[in-house]
Design a protein around this motif. Structure first.
Motif, PDB file in Angstrom:
ATOM      1  N   ARG A   1     -34.403  28.733  -9.672  1.00  0.00           N
ATOM      2  CA  ARG A   1     -34.323  27.315  -9.330  1.00  0.00           C
ATOM      3  C   ARG A   1     -34.894  27.047  -7.943  1.00  0.00           C
ATOM      4  NH1 ARG A   1     -31.602  23.853 -12.226  1.00  0.00           N
ATOM      5  NH2 ARG A   1     -31.108  22.574 -10.404  1.00  0.00           N
ATOM      6  N   GLY A   2     -36.048  27.652  -7.679  1.00  0.00           N
ATOM      7  CA  GLY A   2     -36.760  27.324  -6.448  1.00  0.00           C
ATOM      8  C   GLY A   2     -36.427  28.209  -5.273  1.00  0.00           C
ATOM      9  N   GLY A   3     -35.503  29.138  -5.458  1.00  0.00           N
ATOM     10  CA  GLY A   3     -35.130  29.968  -4.322  1.00  0.00           C
ATOM     11  C   GLY A   3     -36.258  30.840  -3.822  1.00  0.00           C
ATOM     12  N   LEU A   4     -37.201  31.198  -4.713  1.00  0.00           N
ATOM     13  CA  LEU A   4     -38.306  32.062  -4.338  1.00  0.00           C
ATOM     14  C   LEU A   4     -39.604  31.298  -4.164  1.00  0.00           C
ATOM     15  CD1 LEU A   4     -37.550  35.008  -6.820  1.00  0.00           C
ATOM     16  CD2 LEU A   4     -36.852  34.780  -4.429  1.00  0.00           C
ATOM     17  N   SER A   5     -39.568  29.998  -4.245  1.00  0.00           N
ATOM     18  CA  SER A   5     -40.791  29.202  -4.210  1.00  0.00           C
ATOM     19  C   SER A   5     -41.183  28.845  -2.788  1.00  0.00           C
ATOM     20  CB  SER A   5     -40.611  27.914  -5.031  1.00  0.00           C
ATOM     21  OG  SER A   5     -40.442  28.219  -6.396  1.00  0.00           O
ATOM     22  N   GLU A   6     -42.488  28.842  -2.552  1.00  0.00           N
ATOM     23  CA  GLU A   6     -43.066  28.315  -1.322  1.00  0.00           C
ATOM     24  C   GLU A   6     -43.977  27.169  -1.719  1.00  0.00           C
ATOM     25  OE1 GLU A   6     -44.127  31.282   1.882  1.00  0.00           O
ATOM     26  OE2 GLU A   6     -44.123  32.605   0.140  1.00  0.00           O
ATOM     27  N   LEU A   7     -43.631  25.958  -1.286  1.00  0.00           N
ATOM     28  CA  LEU A   7     -44.287  24.751  -1.774  1.00  0.00           C
ATOM     29  C   LEU A   7     -44.952  24.003  -0.625  1.00  0.00           C
ATOM     30  CD1 LEU A   7     -41.438  23.571  -4.185  1.00  0.00           C
ATOM     31  CD2 LEU A   7     -43.454  24.934  -4.746  1.00  0.00           C
ATOM     32  N   GLY A   8     -45.855  24.657   0.078  1.00  0.00           N
ATOM     33  CA  GLY A   8     -46.597  24.003   1.155  1.00  0.00           C
ATOM     34  C   GLY A   8     -47.785  23.231   0.601  1.00  0.00           C
ATOM     35  N   ILE A   9     -47.952  22.008   1.046  1.00  0.00           N
ATOM     36  CA  ILE A   9     -48.991  21.130   0.507  1.00  0.00           C
ATOM     37  C   ILE A   9     -50.347  21.329   1.172  1.00  0.00           C
ATOM     38  CG2 ILE A   9     -48.592  19.216   2.091  1.00  0.00           C
ATOM     39  CD1 ILE A   9     -49.056  17.291  -0.178  1.00  0.00           C
ATOM     40  N   LEU A  10     -50.412  21.977   2.332  1.00  0.00           N
ATOM     41  CA  LEU A  10     -51.663  22.066   3.085  1.00  0.00           C
ATOM     42  C   LEU A  10     -52.794  22.755   2.315  1.00  0.00           C
ATOM     43  CD1 LEU A  10     -50.468  22.739   6.751  1.00  0.00           C
ATOM     44  CD2 LEU A  10     -51.261  20.614   5.709  1.00  0.00           C
ATOM     45  N   PRO A  11     -52.554  23.857   1.585  1.00  0.00           N
ATOM     46  CA  PRO A  11     -53.667  24.430   0.806  1.00  0.00           C
ATOM     47  C   PRO A  11     -54.195  23.478  -0.262  1.00  0.00           C
ATOM     48  CG  PRO A  11     -51.880  26.011   1.037  1.00  0.00           C
ATOM     49  CD  PRO A  11     -51.360  24.700   1.528  1.00  0.00           C
ATOM     50  N   LEU A  12     -53.310  22.693  -0.854  1.00  0.00           N
ATOM     51  CA  LEU A  12     -53.742  21.740  -1.877  1.00  0.00           C
ATOM     52  C   LEU A  12     -54.532  20.593  -1.257  1.00  0.00           C
ATOM     53  CD1 LEU A  12     -50.487  21.534  -4.052  1.00  0.00           C
ATOM     54  CD2 LEU A  12     -52.381  23.180  -4.153  1.00  0.00           C
ATOM     55  N   LEU A  13     -54.071  20.107  -0.098  1.00  0.00           N
ATOM     56  CA  LEU A  13     -54.818  19.041   0.583  1.00  0.00           C
ATOM     57  C   LEU A  13     -56.192  19.534   1.028  1.00  0.00           C
ATOM     58  CD1 LEU A  13     -52.161  17.220   2.827  1.00  0.00           C
ATOM     59  CD2 LEU A  13     -53.303  16.356   0.781  1.00  0.00           C
ATOM     60  N   TRP A  14     -56.241  20.779   1.496  1.00  0.00           N
ATOM     61  CA  TRP A  14     -57.535  21.316   1.920  1.00  0.00           C
ATOM     62  C   TRP A  14     -58.500  21.388   0.739  1.00  0.00           C
ATOM     63  CZ3 TRP A  14     -60.863  21.895   5.515  1.00  0.00           C
ATOM     64  CH2 TRP A  14     -61.904  22.833   5.391  1.00  0.00           C
ATOM     65  N   GLY A  15     -58.040  21.900  -0.387  1.00  0.00           N
ATOM     66  CA  GLY A  15     -58.897  21.965  -1.562  1.00  0.00           C
ATOM     67  C   GLY A  15     -59.337  20.590  -2.022  1.00  0.00           C
ATOM     68  N   THR A  16     -58.432  19.618  -1.974  1.00  0.00           N
ATOM     69  CA  THR A  16     -58.762  18.246  -2.375  1.00  0.00           C
ATOM     70  C   THR A  16     -59.843  17.658  -1.490  1.00  0.00           C
ATOM     71  OG1 THR A  16     -56.504  17.903  -3.196  1.00  0.00           O
ATOM     72  CG2 THR A  16     -57.817  15.941  -2.735  1.00  0.00           C
ATOM     73  N   LEU A  17     -59.668  17.786  -0.172  1.00  0.00           N
ATOM     74  CA  LEU A  17     -60.632  17.201   0.763  1.00  0.00           C
ATOM     75  C   LEU A  17     -61.961  17.960   0.753  1.00  0.00           C
ATOM     76  CD1 LEU A  17     -58.232  16.468   3.769  1.00  0.00           C
ATOM     77  CD2 LEU A  17     -59.061  14.876   2.032  1.00  0.00           C
ATOM     78  N   TYR A  18     -61.918  19.266   0.577  1.00  0.00           N
ATOM     79  CA  TYR A  18     -63.140  20.073   0.555  1.00  0.00           C
ATOM     80  C   TYR A  18     -64.012  19.695  -0.645  1.00  0.00           C
ATOM     81  CZ  TYR A  18     -65.821  24.242   1.917  1.00  0.00           C
ATOM     82  OH  TYR A  18     -66.784  25.106   2.379  1.00  0.00           O
ATOM     83  N   ILE A  19     -63.411  19.646  -1.816  1.00  0.00           N
ATOM     84  CA  ILE A  19     -64.153  19.280  -3.030  1.00  0.00           C
ATOM     85  C   ILE A  19     -64.663  17.850  -2.927  1.00  0.00           C
ATOM     86  CG2 ILE A  19     -63.934  18.909  -5.521  1.00  0.00           C
ATOM     87  CD1 ILE A  19     -61.954  21.244  -5.565  1.00  0.00           C
ATOM     88  N   SER A  20     -63.832  16.945  -2.400  1.00  0.00           N
ATOM     89  CA  SER A  20     -64.254  15.550  -2.258  1.00  0.00           C
ATOM     90  C   SER A  20     -65.417  15.427  -1.284  1.00  0.00           C
ATOM     91  CB  SER A  20     -63.080  14.696  -1.785  1.00  0.00           C
ATOM     92  OG  SER A  20     -62.013  14.738  -2.721  1.00  0.00           O
ATOM     93  N   PHE A  21     -65.402  16.217  -0.212  1.00  0.00           N
ATOM     94  CA  PHE A  21     -66.501  16.173   0.768  1.00  0.00           C
ATOM     95  C   PHE A  21     -67.820  16.606   0.125  1.00  0.00           C
ATOM     96  CE2 PHE A  21     -69.139  18.486   3.844  1.00  0.00           C
ATOM     97  CZ  PHE A  21     -69.384  17.470   4.754  1.00  0.00           C
ATOM     98  N   ILE A  22     -67.795  17.683  -0.649  1.00  0.00           N
ATOM     99  CA  ILE A  22     -69.022  18.129  -1.320  1.00  0.00           C
ATOM    100  C   ILE A  22     -69.486  17.080  -2.326  1.00  0.00           C
ATOM    101  CG2 ILE A  22     -69.955  19.872  -2.894  1.00  0.00           C
ATOM    102  CD1 ILE A  22     -68.178  21.927  -1.508  1.00  0.00           C
ATOM    103  N   ALA A  23     -68.538  16.478  -3.046  1.00  0.00           N
ATOM    104  CA  ALA A  23     -68.911  15.451  -4.019  1.00  0.00           C
ATOM    105  C   ALA A  23     -69.572  14.263  -3.342  1.00  0.00           C
ATOM    106  CB  ALA A  23     -67.661  15.005  -4.787  1.00  0.00           C
ATOM    107  N   LEU A  24     -69.027  13.839  -2.215  1.00  0.00           N
ATOM    108  CA  LEU A  24     -69.620  12.711  -1.494  1.00  0.00           C
ATOM    109  C   LEU A  24     -70.971  13.099  -0.890  1.00  0.00           C
ATOM    110  CD1 LEU A  24     -66.485  11.234   0.304  1.00  0.00           C
ATOM    111  CD2 LEU A  24     -67.692  10.300  -1.670  1.00  0.00           C
ATOM    112  N   ALA A  25     -71.117  14.360  -0.462  1.00  0.00           N
ATOM    113  CA  ALA A  25     -72.404  14.805   0.075  1.00  0.00           C
ATOM    114  C   ALA A  25     -73.496  14.753  -0.987  1.00  0.00           C
ATOM    115  CB  ALA A  25     -72.273  16.231   0.627  1.00  0.00           C
TER     116      ALA A  25
END
Length: 490
Positions: free
Chosen positions: A248-272
């Motif tokens: 029930r989440g005791g072993l989970s690490e749920l940091g959003i920064l890797p997901l935000l980085w992937g989102t912004l990185y892919i979006s940047f290439i798409a806009l380029a």
């Protein structure tokens, strides 16, 4: 009686009311429409609306309220053992609905007698086997409490459906009688009809606002619930995304920064990819292309906007990924370990955004007054100098707004990322590595029969709320830029 047949009956009554109301109005004026307060069509429309509005309003309210009432009534029949085994009452209620639907279908095809389906003393094992023989998909064996709850669910649904049909028809007939009896040559039918139409228009306009409010509230409440059981500091500043549904989440690490980085990185290439191609295409179509070329090229370019994103995902998976592997893979430069990568998803997403950028930019460039072009050319400037020094600066605020709106579209994309970028949540500058985005993880966290009281399921709402805030901020920024810096031309 099916819902479609009920609506058809109400529509027939409304049409009959329209005809009768119009005839009664003309008869009260001795056949002279000039003696009527309103046109004859308004008298008929008044009776028609008197039939439709109350009946359809009741049907809509009943369709929303009936499932809520039935589930609250049936939920108490589920035993605590079933809830403990299923770990969530909502999941058990989903199984109850499946069993109730299975009983209805089995009775319809004759696989189970109706009296047996309603028998509260029926053997659950026999019912389970009969449902599976009838093709019903079940997550497990039907227990006695689930069977009783499903039978109560089915019985309540049938009873309330009959009540819905009877009350809707009674309301339609009452509205027909009311509208018909109040029809008279001095009746202000036009005023009444216009007020009703105005109320309907206001209601329709309110649907989008109410829907947005409902979405925001659902995100807020579930996000608050998530932060009650998981620290917000670890969520917003954590560098690792590693959910684990054990414990029930005791072993989970749920940091959003890797997901935000992937989102912004892919979006940047798409806009380029999308911004230069889309902007150049817009300049060509609006300034250089002949009418015949524009009539062909612009619709052909905008066809890309109508292609489903799942098709773009397949294109990324089967075409762009292998092409990049041939150049940057192990047999080439050795930079790319697999077909799924940031570059794969970014290129395909950029192709998808080209018509979005080009169409908006084309409209903005065409909005620049022709007098500015003529003045520049009259002063001796060339065509290219006019585009570069007059038209683009005048259209720049709108183009910037279009780019920001395209960025919001890129950030919210899901299928291309799922099929083209992979599922790895990592912080890396290498565009040829597999990464993932916020939207892809929202899908994965809510896929399957998850325990919605666990952090791993509730985190999807926190991710959705974060993405909503980011895209909303970008949309506000785009609107602010357009409104503040747009030049008004007489």
């Amino acid at each position: 009686m099916s819902l479609s047949l009920l609506i058809a009956i109400i529509l027939v009554l409304a049409i009959v009311g329209f005809v009768l109301g119009r005839q009664r109005a003309l008869a009260s004026a001795g056949g002279e429409s000039r003696d009527l307060h309103s046109l004859p069509v308004y008298y008929g429309s008044n009776v028609l609306l008197s039939v439709l509005v109350p009946a359809l309003a009741f049907i809509i309210v009943a369709l929303v309220a009936t499932p809520i009432y039935i589930e609250s009534h049936v939920s108490g029949m589920i035993s605590e053992a079933d809830v403990a085994e299923g770990s969530n009452r909502g999941l058990v209620m989903a199984e109850v609905r499946r069993v109730a639907e299975g009983l209805e279908n089995a009775v319809a095809i004759g696989a189970i007698p109706d009296d047996l389906a309603r028998d509260t003393a029926a053997d659950p094992a026999a019912i389970t086997q009969s449902l599976r023989d009838a093709g019903q998909v079940l997550t497990g064996d039907v227990t006695a409490s689930i069977l009783n709850a499903a039978q109560a669910y089915r019985a309540s649904s049938d009873t309330l459906h009959v009540v819905l049909v009877v009350v809707a028809i009674v309301l339609a007939l009452a509205g027909l009688a009311y509208g018909y009896l109040r029809t008279d040559k001095d009746f202000r039918a036009r005023n009444v009809v216009e007020k009703v139409i105005k109320a309907l228009l206001i209601t329709a306009a309110s649907v989008a606002i109410l829907t947005t409010i409902g979405i925001i509230l659902s995100l807020i409440f579930n996000t608050i619930e998530f932060f009650r059981i998981y620290p917000f500091t670890e969520f917003f500043f954590g560098l690792t995304w590693s959910p684990s549904f054990s414990g029930r989440g005791g072993l989970s690490e749920l940091g959003i920064l890797p997901l935000l980085w992937g989102t912004l990185y892919i979006s940047f290439i798409a806009l380029a990819v999308a911004v230069p191609i889309g902007l150049f295409a817009a300049v060509y179509l609006s300034e250089y292309a002949s009418p015949k070329v524009r009539a062909i090229a612009k619709p052909a370019l905008e066809v890309l906007a109508g292609i489903p994103t799942i098709v773009y995902g397949l294109f990324a998976l089967l075409t762009i990924g292998p092409m990049l592997m041939a150049v940057f893979g192990r047999d080439g430069l050795g930079w790319m370990g697999g077909a799924s990568s940031v570059m794969t998803a970014g290129l395909v997403m950029g192709i998808m955004l080209i018509p979005f950028v080009s169409s908006l930019s084309d409209d903005i460039i065409n909005a620049v007054p022709q007098a500015m072009r003529d003045g520049s050319l009259g002063l001796g400037a060339t065509k290219s100098e006019t585009v570069k020094q007059v038209i683009l600066p005048a259209a720049l605020p709108g183009i910037v707004g279009a780019v920001l709106l395209a960025a919001s579209r890129a950030i919210g994309e899901t299928m291309i990322v799922v099929m083209g970028a992979g599922a790895a949540a990592r912080l890396s500058l290498n565009p040829f590595e597999a990464m993932t985005t916020v939207t892809a993880k929202i899908v994965s966290q809510l896929t399957g029969d998850s325990d919605f009281s666990s952090p791993e399921a509730l985190v999807a709402f926190a991710l959705g709320m974060s993405l909503f805030v980011i895209t909303l901020g970008m949309n506000f920024l785009a609107l602010h830029i357009v409104q503040k810096y747009r030049e008004q031309y007489d």
